[in-house]
Design a protein around this motif. Structure first.
Motif, PDB file in Angstrom:
ATOM      1  N   VAL A   1      16.914  -3.819  -2.699  1.00  0.00           N
ATOM      2  CA  VAL A   1      16.324  -5.013  -2.096  1.00  0.00           C
ATOM      3  C   VAL A   1      15.136  -4.640  -1.206  1.00  0.00           C
ATOM      4  O   VAL A   1      14.032  -5.196  -1.332  1.00  0.00           O
ATOM      5  N   VAL A   2      15.360  -3.701  -0.304  1.00  0.00           N
ATOM      6  CA  VAL A   2      14.333  -3.345   0.680  1.00  0.00           C
ATOM      7  C   VAL A   2      13.096  -2.773   0.011  1.00  0.00           C
ATOM      8  O   VAL A   2      11.953  -3.125   0.349  1.00  0.00           O
ATOM      9  N   THR A   3      13.293  -1.885  -0.962  1.00  0.00           N
ATOM     10  CA  THR A   3      12.146  -1.212  -1.559  1.00  0.00           C
ATOM     11  C   THR A   3      11.365  -2.110  -2.514  1.00  0.00           C
ATOM     12  O   THR A   3      10.158  -1.947  -2.668  1.00  0.00           O
ATOM     13  N   ALA A   4      12.040  -3.066  -3.158  1.00  0.00           N
ATOM     14  CA  ALA A   4      11.306  -4.034  -3.993  1.00  0.00           C
ATOM     15  C   ALA A   4      10.342  -4.843  -3.136  1.00  0.00           C
ATOM     16  O   ALA A   4       9.173  -5.033  -3.495  1.00  0.00           O
ATOM     17  N   LEU A   5      10.823  -5.298  -1.996  1.00  0.00           N
ATOM     18  CA  LEU A   5       9.949  -6.034  -1.087  1.00  0.00           C
ATOM     19  C   LEU A   5       8.863  -5.122  -0.518  1.00  0.00           C
ATOM     20  O   LEU A   5       7.713  -5.544  -0.333  1.00  0.00           O
ATOM     21  N   GLY A   6       9.213  -3.865  -0.255  1.00  0.00           N
ATOM     22  CA  GLY A   6       8.232  -2.915   0.264  1.00  0.00           C
ATOM     23  C   GLY A   6       7.093  -2.665  -0.703  1.00  0.00           C
ATOM     24  O   GLY A   6       5.918  -2.615  -0.304  1.00  0.00           O
ATOM     25  N   CYS A   7       7.421  -2.508  -1.995  1.00  0.00           N
ATOM     26  CA  CYS A   7       6.368  -2.304  -2.995  1.00  0.00           C
ATOM     27  C   CYS A   7       5.445  -3.517  -3.076  1.00  0.00           C
ATOM     28  O   CYS A   7       4.233  -3.384  -3.243  1.00  0.00           O
ATOM     29  N   ALA A   8       6.032  -4.705  -2.983  1.00  0.00           N
ATOM     30  CA  ALA A   8       5.222  -5.923  -3.049  1.00  0.00           C
ATOM     31  C   ALA A   8       4.291  -6.060  -1.850  1.00  0.00           C
ATOM     32  O   ALA A   8       3.200  -6.619  -1.971  1.00  0.00           O
ATOM     33  N   LEU A   9       4.719  -5.532  -0.712  1.00  0.00           N
ATOM     34  CA  LEU A   9       3.938  -5.688   0.525  1.00  0.00           C
ATOM     35  C   LEU A   9       3.179  -4.418   0.908  1.00  0.00           C
ATOM     36  O   LEU A   9       2.617  -4.359   2.010  1.00  0.00           O
ATOM     37  N   ALA A  10       3.155  -3.424   0.034  1.00  0.00           N
ATOM     38  CA  ALA A  10       2.526  -2.135   0.354  1.00  0.00           C
ATOM     39  C   ALA A  10       1.085  -2.335   0.836  1.00  0.00           C
ATOM     40  O   ALA A  10       0.309  -3.076   0.229  1.00  0.00           O
ATOM     41  N   TRP A  11       0.732  -1.685   1.932  1.00  0.00           N
ATOM     42  CA  TRP A  11      -0.582  -1.882   2.548  1.00  0.00           C
ATOM     43  C   TRP A  11      -1.610  -0.833   2.135  1.00  0.00           C
ATOM     44  O   TRP A  11      -2.796  -1.015   2.320  1.00  0.00           O
TER      45      TRP A  11
ATOM     46  N   GLU B   1      -1.389 -10.320  -8.250  1.00  0.00           N
ATOM     47  CA  GLU B   1      -0.491 -10.376  -9.404  1.00  0.00           C
ATOM     48  C   GLU B   1       0.448  -9.184  -9.437  1.00  0.00           C
ATOM     49  O   GLU B   1       1.655  -9.329  -9.665  1.00  0.00           O
ATOM     50  N   TRP B   2      -0.064  -7.957  -9.243  1.00  0.00           N
ATOM     51  CA  TRP B   2       0.783  -6.769  -9.349  1.00  0.00           C
ATOM     52  C   TRP B   2       1.874  -6.772  -8.285  1.00  0.00           C
ATOM     53  O   TRP B   2       2.986  -6.265  -8.509  1.00  0.00           O
ATOM     54  N   ARG B   3       1.602  -7.378  -7.133  1.00  0.00           N
ATOM     55  CA  ARG B   3       2.604  -7.445  -6.068  1.00  0.00           C
ATOM     56  C   ARG B   3       3.781  -8.335  -6.477  1.00  0.00           C
ATOM     57  O   ARG B   3       4.941  -8.009  -6.222  1.00  0.00           O
ATOM     58  N   TRP B   4       3.479  -9.459  -7.115  1.00  0.00           N
ATOM     59  CA  TRP B   4       4.537 -10.347  -7.585  1.00  0.00           C
ATOM     60  C   TRP B   4       5.367  -9.686  -8.684  1.00  0.00           C
ATOM     61  O   TRP B   4       6.601  -9.851  -8.731  1.00  0.00           O
ATOM     62  N   LYS B   5       4.701  -8.959  -9.561  1.00  0.00           N
ATOM     63  CA  LYS B   5       5.421  -8.287 -10.651  1.00  0.00           C
ATOM     64  C   LYS B   5       6.443  -7.292 -10.117  1.00  0.00           C
ATOM     65  O   LYS B   5       7.542  -7.147 -10.673  1.00  0.00           O
ATOM     66  N   LEU B   6       6.088  -6.582  -9.051  1.00  0.00           N
ATOM     67  CA  LEU B   6       6.989  -5.581  -8.487  1.00  0.00           C
ATOM     68  C   LEU B   6       8.009  -6.185  -7.524  1.00  0.00           C
ATOM     69  O   LEU B   6       9.140  -5.707  -7.427  1.00  0.00           O
ATOM     70  N   GLY B   7       7.636  -7.239  -6.803  1.00  0.00           N
ATOM     71  CA  GLY B   7       8.525  -7.811  -5.794  1.00  0.00           C
ATOM     72  C   GLY B   7       9.631  -8.674  -6.345  1.00  0.00           C
ATOM     73  O   GLY B   7      10.671  -8.854  -5.687  1.00  0.00           O
ATOM     74  N   ILE B   8       9.457  -9.196  -7.561  1.00  0.00           N
ATOM     75  CA  ILE B   8      10.437 -10.132  -8.112  1.00  0.00           C
ATOM     76  C   ILE B   8      11.812  -9.494  -8.281  1.00  0.00           C
ATOM     77  O   ILE B   8      12.842 -10.182  -8.279  1.00  0.00           O
ATOM     78  N   VAL B   9      11.869  -8.163  -8.400  1.00  0.00           N
ATOM     79  CA  VAL B   9      13.145  -7.479  -8.616  1.00  0.00           C
ATOM     80  C   VAL B   9      14.064  -7.591  -7.405  1.00  0.00           C
ATOM     81  O   VAL B   9      15.266  -7.318  -7.503  1.00  0.00           O
ATOM     82  N   ALA B  10      13.559  -8.032  -6.259  1.00  0.00           N
ATOM     83  CA  ALA B  10      14.424  -8.226  -5.088  1.00  0.00           C
ATOM     84  C   ALA B  10      15.491  -9.290  -5.359  1.00  0.00           C
ATOM     85  O   ALA B  10      16.603  -9.214  -4.796  1.00  0.00           O
TER      86      ALA B  10
ATOM     87  N   LEU C   1      -3.029  -0.948 -10.592  1.00  0.00           N
ATOM     88  CA  LEU C   1      -2.900   0.147  -9.628  1.00  0.00           C
ATOM     89  C   LEU C   1      -4.068   1.120  -9.741  1.00  0.00           C
ATOM     90  O   LEU C   1      -4.592   1.606  -8.721  1.00  0.00           O
ATOM     91  N   LYS C   2      -4.464   1.387 -10.968  1.00  0.00           N
ATOM     92  CA  LYS C   2      -5.591   2.294 -11.183  1.00  0.00           C
ATOM     93  C   LYS C   2      -6.861   1.741 -10.546  1.00  0.00           C
ATOM     94  O   LYS C   2      -7.634   2.480  -9.909  1.00  0.00           O
TER      95      LYS C   2
ATOM     96  N   ILE D   1       3.517   4.633  -2.657  1.00  0.00           N
ATOM     97  CA  ILE D   1       4.201   5.823  -3.154  1.00  0.00           C
ATOM     98  C   ILE D   1       5.528   6.011  -2.432  1.00  0.00           C
ATOM     99  O   ILE D   1       6.554   6.339  -3.039  1.00  0.00           O
ATOM    100  N   GLY D   2       5.533   5.787  -1.113  1.00  0.00           N
ATOM    101  CA  GLY D   2       6.762   5.950  -0.344  1.00  0.00           C
ATOM    102  C   GLY D   2       7.862   5.005  -0.794  1.00  0.00           C
ATOM    103  O   GLY D   2       9.017   5.422  -0.994  1.00  0.00           O
ATOM    104  N   PHE D   3       7.520   3.726  -0.979  1.00  0.00           N
ATOM    105  CA  PHE D   3       8.531   2.760  -1.414  1.00  0.00           C
ATOM    106  C   PHE D   3       8.995   3.036  -2.846  1.00  0.00           C
ATOM    107  O   PHE D   3      10.186   2.898  -3.149  1.00  0.00           O
ATOM    108  N   ARG D   4       8.074   3.425  -3.726  1.00  0.00           N
ATOM    109  CA  ARG D   4       8.483   3.760  -5.095  1.00  0.00           C
ATOM    110  C   ARG D   4       9.396   4.989  -5.106  1.00  0.00           C
ATOM    111  O   ARG D   4      10.335   5.072  -5.900  1.00  0.00           O
TER     112      ARG D   4
END
Length: 471
Positions: A123-133, A203-212, A73-74, A139-142
């Motif tokens: 569910v919705v926000t896990a997918l949102g973090c993974a797809l954040a543009w 990679e970071w998207r998969w790490k965050l999206g898997i929680v869905a 993220l940094k 920040i909004g999804f988190r």
């Protein structure tokens, strides 16, 4: 903004309640529970408690998974240390709002019904973090996922406490904390496994999206458990409450005691509830001033700063395993030796361990002592403050204000969590060891406070807790 959030949450919770009750009134609808009629009461009770505890797994997973993506993220968003702290803490400010508002919703619509709405948000926000543009969408999804975490940290322990027999309440509500720790460990393992797949920039998207995936399981299981019988009684739905009591094997005497207990006017009052409010605030504040979540969020960064031959991911998994093992120990002890005793032993041990860790990072002691000191810290935190916090917060308030009272403790927890998560990377960049010493001093203060002020609640029936707090 708060009013809009509350209005939206009320609407969703109301829909869940209407869906649950249908068009029939409580007196005319046939008895219905979500469990099979052939299931034994003990099985139904355990299944209901385990389902609610899954909220803790999502809580732990979502809050700890960020540790594996801070570097990505940094780099992705070109963040300074201060903005990295803000990014990590964005979910925590959401948890504060969720914890503040959800208690009112839980008392009005029932913990189970509101948990369904929160599971949908997971569910919705896990997918949102993974797809954040971009950074703003991330920040909004988190932030919104934080609302789900904060809300479930209030309602899941309250729901479990209302189902559990007094002699097993500590162990059963402690199951929520165990699920939190299991979620943290799964987050570390998931980060390590996904990191080994060499997925590149995604990679970071998969790490965050898997929680869905576990979020969907949680949502489905919530349609298999009953409402809390104590909540049903407060709503005048006595027949339904008796059905649930029979389903989970709780004695009807418990229901009679609840019906006969004074209900008050349903308002949370500083004058009437001063002691439980103070206790909930303090136990949550001290939990965060142990430094536990600062360590969990920035564990990889801490180990990188200390050097050593083991990889940060491996050391993080070792910490996660220790956390899980000693949380189990706390669950075994909490109904035997009590909440207060565990807090006292935990405070003393954490003070010593944090002091050693701080001195190791300052170079006063060998740096190789950092990992052992953090493991010892976990050995005392997990069965102490870690196991006690959600049990204590969920049981010290009377039934008619339990969810709202729990919101105070949870809000304190998440508010301090957000402040510390924001400040820790800045303070650690200035001096890696000083934050450890500050946390050690706070644990010494906790020891004295618990010794002088905290009552023991082991074995006290929820219906008798109000009188117990007045002593």
């Amino acid at each position: 903004m708060f009013s809009r959030v509350e209005t939206a949450c009320i609407g969703l919770a109301a829909i869940g309640e209407v869906f649950d009750t249908g068009i029939m009134t409580p007196t005319t609808r046939p008895p219905r529970t979500s469990a099979s009629a052939s299931s034994s009461p003990h099985t139904v009770l355990i299944a209901s408690v385990a389902t609610a505890a899954l909220a803790g797994l999502l809580f732990g997973f979502d809050t700890a998974v960020i540790a594996g993506v801070t570097g990505a993220l940094k780099a992705k968003f070109a963040l300074s240390e201060a903005w990295l702290g803000f990014t990590v803490s964005s979910a925590l400010w959401g948890t504060l709002i969720g914890a503040m508002f959800v208690g009112t919703l839980g008392d009005r619509y029932g913990s189970r019904n509101v948990l369904r709405m929160l599971a949908f948000l997971y569910v919705v926000t896990a997918l949102g973090c993974a797809l954040a543009w971009d950074w703003y969408s991330f920040i909004g999804f988190r932030f919104v996922i934080g609302i789900a975490i904060g809300g479930s940290s209030v309602l899941a322990p309250a729901y479990i406490a209302e189902l559990a027999p007094p002699a097993q309440r500590g162990k059963m509500v402690g199951g929520f904390q165990f699920a939190v720790i299991l979620g943290i460990l799964l987050a570390y393992v998931s980060n390590a496994v996904i990191g080994a797949l060499d997925l590149g920039d995604s990679e970071w998207r998969w790490k965050l999206g898997i929680v869905a995936l576990p979020s969907l399981v949680f949502l489905a299981l919530l349609f298999r458990i009953p409402n809390s019988p104590r909540w049903l009684l407060t709503k005048g739905r006595d027949a339904e409450a008796m059905d649930v009591l029979a389903t989970i094997g709780m004695s009807p005497d418990v229901a009679k005691a609840e019906l006969d207990a004074p209900k008050g006017d349903g308002r949370l009052s500083w004058t009437r509830h001063r002691k439980p409010i103070t206790l909930a605030f303090l136990v949550a504040m001290f939990n965060q001033f142990s430094g536990i979540n600062a360590f969990l969020y920035y564990l990889n960064d801490i180990f990188k700063a200390s050097g050593g031959s083991l990889s940060p991911d491996l050391q993080a998994v070792m910490i996660g395993v220790a956390n899980m093992v000693f949380t189990l120990l706390g669950m075994l002890l909490i109904d035997r030796i009590g909440r207060r005793t565990l807090l006292l032993w935990g405070s003393a041990g954490m003070t010593a361990a944090l002091t050693v860790g701080g001195l190791a990072l300052l170079g006063v002691l060998p740096s190789l002592l950092l990992l052992p000191s953090l493991i010892v810290f976990i050995m005392f935190f997990a069965p102490g403050s870690g196991a006690v916090i959600w049990v204590y917060i969920s049981e010290v308030f009377p039934q008619n204000v339990r969810a709202r009272g729990s919101s105070i403790g949870s809000s304190s927890h998440w508010g301090w969590n957000a402040v510390i998560a924001q400040a820790f990377p800045i303070a650690a960049a200035w001096s890696a060891g000083v934050p450890f010493l500050v946390f050690a001093a706070m644990m010494a203060v906790q020891f004295v406070t618990v010794l002088l002020y905290f009552p023991e609640t082991k074995g006290v029936a929820l219906e008798d807790m109000d009188a117990h707090m007045a002593r």
